[in-house]
Design an enzyme around this catalytic site. Structure first.
Site, PDB file in Angstrom:
ATOM      1  N   THR A   1       0.874  -1.185   0.000  1.00  0.00           N
ATOM      2  CA  THR A   1       0.000   0.000   0.000  1.00  0.00           C
ATOM      3  C   THR A   1       0.909   1.234   0.000  1.00  0.00           C
ATOM      4  O   THR A   1       1.043   1.902   1.010  1.00  0.00           O
ATOM      5  CB  THR A   1      -0.912   0.024   1.257  1.00  0.00           C
ATOM      6  OG1 THR A   1      -0.090  -0.116   2.429  1.00  0.00           O
ATOM      7  CG2 THR A   1      -1.932  -1.075   1.230  1.00  0.00           C
TER       8      THR A   1
ATOM      9  N   THR B   1      -1.055  -2.704   5.880  1.00  0.00           N
ATOM     10  CA  THR B   1      -1.523  -1.528   6.620  1.00  0.00           C
ATOM     11  C   THR B   1      -2.439  -0.715   5.721  1.00  0.00           C
ATOM     12  O   THR B   1      -2.016  -0.244   4.666  1.00  0.00           O
ATOM     13  CB  THR B   1      -0.320  -0.672   7.058  1.00  0.00           C
ATOM     14  OG1 THR B   1       0.527  -1.501   7.841  1.00  0.00           O
ATOM     15  CG2 THR B   1      -0.764   0.521   7.875  1.00  0.00           C
TER      16      THR B   1
ATOM     17  N   PHE C   1       2.687  -6.384  12.666  1.00  0.00           N
ATOM     18  CA  PHE C   1       3.573  -5.444  13.361  1.00  0.00           C
ATOM     19  C   PHE C   1       5.038  -5.803  13.167  1.00  0.00           C
ATOM     20  O   PHE C   1       5.889  -5.344  13.911  1.00  0.00           O
ATOM     21  CB  PHE C   1       3.248  -5.424  14.863  1.00  0.00           C
ATOM     22  CG  PHE C   1       1.847  -4.951  15.156  1.00  0.00           C
ATOM     23  CD1 PHE C   1       1.569  -3.604  15.248  1.00  0.00           C
ATOM     24  CD2 PHE C   1       0.804  -5.853  15.306  1.00  0.00           C
ATOM     25  CE1 PHE C   1       0.280  -3.149  15.498  1.00  0.00           C
ATOM     26  CE2 PHE C   1      -0.490  -5.423  15.560  1.00  0.00           C
ATOM     27  CZ  PHE C   1      -0.752  -4.064  15.657  1.00  0.00           C
ATOM     28  N   LEU C   2       5.342  -6.657  12.194  1.00  0.00           N
ATOM     29  CA  LEU C   2       6.732  -7.123  12.100  1.00  0.00           C
ATOM     30  C   LEU C   2       7.699  -6.037  11.646  1.00  0.00           C
ATOM     31  O   LEU C   2       7.351  -5.146  10.884  1.00  0.00           O
ATOM     32  CB  LEU C   2       6.838  -8.349  11.196  1.00  0.00           C
ATOM     33  CG  LEU C   2       6.211  -8.343   9.815  1.00  0.00           C
ATOM     34  CD1 LEU C   2       7.143  -7.692   8.818  1.00  0.00           C
ATOM     35  CD2 LEU C   2       5.917  -9.772   9.410  1.00  0.00           C
ATOM     36  N   ARG C   3       8.912  -6.131  12.215  1.00  0.00           N
ATOM     37  CA  ARG C   3       9.986  -5.205  11.828  1.00  0.00           C
ATOM     38  C   ARG C   3      10.839  -5.894  10.787  1.00  0.00           C
ATOM     39  O   ARG C   3      11.193  -7.067  10.947  1.00  0.00           O
ATOM     40  CB  ARG C   3      10.905  -4.897  13.021  1.00  0.00           C
ATOM     41  CG  ARG C   3      10.274  -4.112  14.127  1.00  0.00           C
ATOM     42  CD  ARG C   3      11.078  -4.280  15.396  1.00  0.00           C
ATOM     43  NE  ARG C   3      11.133  -5.693  15.808  1.00  0.00           N
ATOM     44  CZ  ARG C   3      11.949  -6.194  16.721  1.00  0.00           C
ATOM     45  NH1 ARG C   3      12.833  -5.427  17.314  1.00  0.00           N
ATOM     46  NH2 ARG C   3      11.926  -7.472  17.036  1.00  0.00           N
TER      47      ARG C   3
ATOM     48  N   LYS D   1      -2.973  -0.325  14.510  1.00  0.00           N
ATOM     49  CA  LYS D   1      -1.745  -0.345  13.706  1.00  0.00           C
ATOM     50  C   LYS D   1      -1.198   1.073  13.510  1.00  0.00           C
ATOM     51  O   LYS D   1      -0.022   1.348  13.737  1.00  0.00           O
ATOM     52  CB  LYS D   1      -2.038  -1.021  12.364  1.00  0.00           C
ATOM     53  CG  LYS D   1      -0.911  -0.966  11.358  1.00  0.00           C
ATOM     54  CD  LYS D   1       0.262  -1.845  11.775  1.00  0.00           C
ATOM     55  CE  LYS D   1       1.480  -1.556  10.979  1.00  0.00           C
ATOM     56  NZ  LYS D   1       2.022  -2.604  10.210  1.00  0.00           N
TER      57      LYS D   1
ATOM     58  N   PHE E   1      13.223   2.551  21.218  1.00  0.00           N
ATOM     59  CA  PHE E   1      12.915   3.625  20.261  1.00  0.00           C
ATOM     60  C   PHE E   1      13.294   5.005  20.766  1.00  0.00           C
ATOM     61  O   PHE E   1      12.625   5.997  20.497  1.00  0.00           O
ATOM     62  CB  PHE E   1      11.442   3.564  19.805  1.00  0.00           C
ATOM     63  CG  PHE E   1      11.293   2.558  18.702  1.00  0.00           C
ATOM     64  CD1 PHE E   1      11.378   1.205  18.959  1.00  0.00           C
ATOM     65  CD2 PHE E   1      11.138   2.971  17.393  1.00  0.00           C
ATOM     66  CE1 PHE E   1      11.307   0.268  17.955  1.00  0.00           C
ATOM     67  CE2 PHE E   1      11.074   2.044  16.368  1.00  0.00           C
ATOM     68  CZ  PHE E   1      11.162   0.691  16.658  1.00  0.00           C
TER      69      PHE E   1
ATOM     70  N   CYS F   1       7.271   1.808   6.412  1.00  0.00           N
ATOM     71  CA  CYS F   1       6.098   2.006   7.276  1.00  0.00           C
ATOM     72  C   CYS F   1       5.981   3.405   7.870  1.00  0.00           C
ATOM     73  O   CYS F   1       5.021   4.109   7.593  1.00  0.00           O
ATOM     74  CB  CYS F   1       6.113   0.980   8.405  1.00  0.00           C
ATOM     75  SG  CYS F   1       5.767  -0.678   7.839  1.00  0.00           S
TER      76      CYS F   1
ATOM     77  N   LYS G   1      17.861   0.914   7.875  1.00  0.00           N
ATOM     78  CA  LYS G   1      18.359   0.456   9.169  1.00  0.00           C
ATOM     79  C   LYS G   1      19.152  -0.819   8.917  1.00  0.00           C
ATOM     80  O   LYS G   1      19.150  -1.332   7.785  1.00  0.00           O
ATOM     81  CB  LYS G   1      17.214   0.199  10.145  1.00  0.00           C
ATOM     82  CG  LYS G   1      16.291  -0.922   9.700  1.00  0.00           C
ATOM     83  CD  LYS G   1      15.327  -1.318  10.783  1.00  0.00           C
ATOM     84  CE  LYS G   1      14.563  -2.557  10.405  1.00  0.00           C
ATOM     85  NZ  LYS G   1      13.622  -3.006  11.401  1.00  0.00           N
TER      86      LYS G   1
HETATM   87  C1  UDX Z   1       8.241  -0.607  11.791  1.00  0.00           C
HETATM   88  C2  UDX Z   1       7.553  -1.066  13.090  1.00  0.00           C
HETATM   89  O1  UDX Z   1       8.540  -1.265  14.115  1.00  0.00           O
HETATM   90  C3  UDX Z   1       6.763  -2.322  12.841  1.00  0.00           C
HETATM   91  O2  UDX Z   1       6.055  -2.692  14.016  1.00  0.00           O
HETATM   92  C4  UDX Z   1       5.775  -2.068  11.700  1.00  0.00           C
HETATM   93  O3  UDX Z   1       5.040  -3.211  11.402  1.00  0.00           O
HETATM   94  C5  UDX Z   1       6.502  -1.585  10.442  1.00  0.00           C
HETATM   95  O4  UDX Z   1       7.284  -0.440  10.773  1.00  0.00           O
HETATM   96  P1  UDX Z   1      10.436  -1.259  10.432  1.00  0.00           P
HETATM   97  O5  UDX Z   1      10.059  -0.131   9.532  1.00  0.00           O
HETATM   98  O6  UDX Z   1      10.843  -2.552   9.840  1.00  0.00           O
HETATM   99  O7  UDX Z   1       9.215  -1.578  11.434  1.00  0.00           O
HETATM  100  O8  UDX Z   1      11.672  -0.782  11.325  1.00  0.00           O
HETATM  101  P2  UDX Z   1      11.946  -0.183  12.789  1.00  0.00           P
HETATM  102  O9  UDX Z   1      12.937  -1.046  13.453  1.00  0.00           O
HETATM  103  O10 UDX Z   1      10.708   0.119  13.526  1.00  0.00           O
HETATM  104  O11 UDX Z   1      12.703   1.196  12.389  1.00  0.00           O
HETATM  105  C6  UDX Z   1      12.075   2.201  11.614  1.00  0.00           C
HETATM  106  C7  UDX Z   1      12.996   3.379  11.411  1.00  0.00           C
HETATM  107  O12 UDX Z   1      13.215   4.071  12.643  1.00  0.00           O
HETATM  108  C8  UDX Z   1      14.406   3.029  10.913  1.00  0.00           C
HETATM  109  O13 UDX Z   1      14.820   3.979   9.968  1.00  0.00           O
HETATM  110  C9  UDX Z   1      15.255   3.082  12.162  1.00  0.00           C
HETATM  111  O14 UDX Z   1      16.604   3.341  11.901  1.00  0.00           O
HETATM  112  C10 UDX Z   1      14.593   4.221  12.908  1.00  0.00           C
HETATM  113  N1  UDX Z   1      14.793   4.178  14.373  1.00  0.00           N
HETATM  114  C11 UDX Z   1      14.270   3.168  15.096  1.00  0.00           C
HETATM  115  C12 UDX Z   1      15.509   5.200  14.998  1.00  0.00           C
HETATM  116  O15 UDX Z   1      16.010   6.127  14.355  1.00  0.00           O
HETATM  117  N2  UDX Z   1      15.642   5.166  16.358  1.00  0.00           N
HETATM  118  C13 UDX Z   1      15.103   4.174  17.111  1.00  0.00           C
HETATM  119  O16 UDX Z   1      15.256   4.231  18.354  1.00  0.00           O
HETATM  120  C14 UDX Z   1      14.413   3.142  16.470  1.00  0.00           C
END
Ligand code: UDX
Length: 438
Positions: free
Chosen positions: A87, A122, A153-155, A208, A253, A264, A325
């Site tokens: 999406t 989503t 909610f998976l990362r 979500k 976070f 996401c 990341k």
């Molecule tokens: C996220 C959500 O965690 C997940 O539950 C949802 O389903 C999809 O979106 P994701 O995008 O895979 O998952 O990665 P995530 O680990 O959450 O990180 C997202 C972004 O935030 C990355 O660019 C990461 O580097 C950044 N981040 C994360 C920070 O800058 N600081 C943090 O403390 C955590």
């Protein structure tokens, strides 16, 4: 256990399909993309996701998991249909639901028996109702179906673990029959006492968005605190750690960085703000988190330029880390994109290295040089920027780095290098909110 079809073999669909078959269900993963299905049929995985290959292999071998491009047949043969298609962001920040709606049409056309249609992608709050209407419009019979909202909610990078051991399962349902079937689909989790939240469809859809936006907010908050720390000589890591000791806040976070990216957070925050504006219930906090995030990405390029005293033209800069990341090859909305673009726009030469994401970045920047190791990337460069927190950069020998570079200048946007070592080795450097340690 159930006969399941998962439509869409991207990060969400493929991980869900593999995970559901691991739970003992009989799963067909369907996608119209022939090249993806061909790869999957030969045991290859089109994305980099740790542990996924093993789960797929195990379940294909046991006969519980298969792949097809015949989406219509897969729909007809299954009792539970999961929608896991993309999406992407459309115009005005709203999610583009065209694929979801064409899948709904296909489901309507192939509704040959009672089925559960379950959305994992989503989707904006209210989409469930639209999917139901489309299926009703295209089905040519009295056959019944139930709609379920089951957000994922998976990362990325930890997706398999997140699917198999989730913090919670959210089920937005409208009938007891559907709830009973969904409990069966997730039986191992139910037995394990994983919290299962069952509620109505809009509440499930909202959970979500509210979760993702809150995490994005937390990141923007700590990034702004980091920027303030720079101004008052405080160390943001100690601030974040002490904040996290408060059980009401939690330490997760709160890691400052170059701004959040990925498939996401950027998209979901915009979609939530867009929805809130439409409904005349403005969500100012999330709107602010988006502005802060855009500024944070820009702040990183400003930091580099100021470290280099605005002399970028003709200079070579190694960009280490391209994915949004660590532990993923996904570069969508990665802060590295803005960094490379601004280097090029200022007449600089960008050299890039990433352990797994280079191929994906080539779609954005086909003409820059991609190296096969960080050592090759930093050779004779004027500056190094770390954009992703890959372990191999954490473990980098800084004396080796210095000896390879033309001049020792580093911007560490992930705060993974030792400030003490950089100082002792005479690097000119900057990071995010740790100036106090210089
Ligand atoms: C996220 C959500 O965690 C997940 O539950 C949802 O389903 C999809 O979106 P994701 O995008 O895979 O998952 O990665 P995530 O680990 O959450 O990180 C997202 C972004 O935030 C990355 O660019 C990461 O580097 C950044 N981040 C994360 C920070 O800058 N600081 C943090 O403390 C955590």
């Amino acid at each position: 256990m159930k006969n399941i079809t998962v439509i869409g073999t991207g990060y969400v669909g493929l991980v869900s399909g593999a995970g559901l078959s691991d739970f003992g269900n009989q799963v067909v993963c369907a996608d119209i993309d022939e090249s993806k299905i061909r790869l999957l049929k030969t045991g290859k995985i089109p994305i980099f996701e740790p542990g996924l290959k093993e789960v797929v292999k195990r379940n294909v071998k046991s006969g519980r998991l298969s792949f097809t491009t015949d989406v219509s047949k897969a729909i007809r043969d299954s009792e539970v249909i999961f929608i896991g298609v993309g999406t992407p962001e459309g115009k005005n920040g709203e999610a583009d639901l065209s694929t979801i709606f064409s899948v709904a049409e296909m489901i309507g056309n192939n509704l040959n028996d009672y089925k559960i249609i379950c959305t994992k992608s989503t989707v904006p709050i209210g989409t469930g109702q639209k999917i139901i209407s489309i299926i009703k419009k295209y089905k040519n019979n009295d056959i019944d179906f139930d709609y379920v909202s089951n957000p994922e909610f998976l990362r990325e990078g930890a997706a398999v673990q997140d699917f198999i051991r989730p913090n919670r399962v959210v089920l937005g349902v409208t009938s007891d029959k559907a709830l009973k079937i969904m409990y069966d689909v997730y039986r191992p989790l139910y037995i394990n006492e994983t919290p299962i939240v069952h509620t109505n469809i809009p509440t499930a859809e909202m959970i979500k968005y509210a979760s993702n936006a809150f995490l994005a907010l937390k990141i923007s908050y700590i990034n702004e605190i980091a920027n303030l720390c720079e101004a008052v000589d405080a160390d943001v890591h100690i601030v974040a750690k002490a904040m996290g000791n408060d059980g009401r806040i939690s330490p997760k976070f709160l890691h400052p960085g170059p701004g959040f990216g990925g498939s996401c957070f950027p998209k979901d925050t915009k979609a939530l703000v867009s929805l809130s504006e439409k409904l005349n219930e403005p969500i100012n906090t999330v709107a602010a988190a988006i502005v802060t995030n855009d500024k944070q990405k820009k702040r990183m390029t400003d930091k580099l330029f100021s470290l280099m005293e605005n002399e970028i033209k003709g200079k070579t800069i190694a960009v280490l880390g391209l994915s949004f990341k660590q532990m993923t090859d996904d570069v969508r909305e990665s802060a590295a994109i803005e960094m490379i673009q601004s280097i090029l726009d200022s007449g600089g030469i960008a050299k890039a290295y990433d352990p797994v994401a280079a191929d994906n970045m080539k779609k954005y920047f086909p003409n820059i040089e991609y190296s096969t190791s960080w050592q090759a990337a930093v050779k004779n460069v004027d500056a190094v920027v770390i954009m992703t927190e890959w372990h191999e950069f954490r473990g980098m020998d800084l004396s080796e780095l210095k000896s390879l570079m033309k001049s020792p200048l580093v911007l560490d946007t992930r705060n993974i290098l030792s400030v003490k070592d950089l100082t002792e080795l005479g690097f000119k450097f900057d990071n995010v909110g740790r100036k106090a340690l210089k």
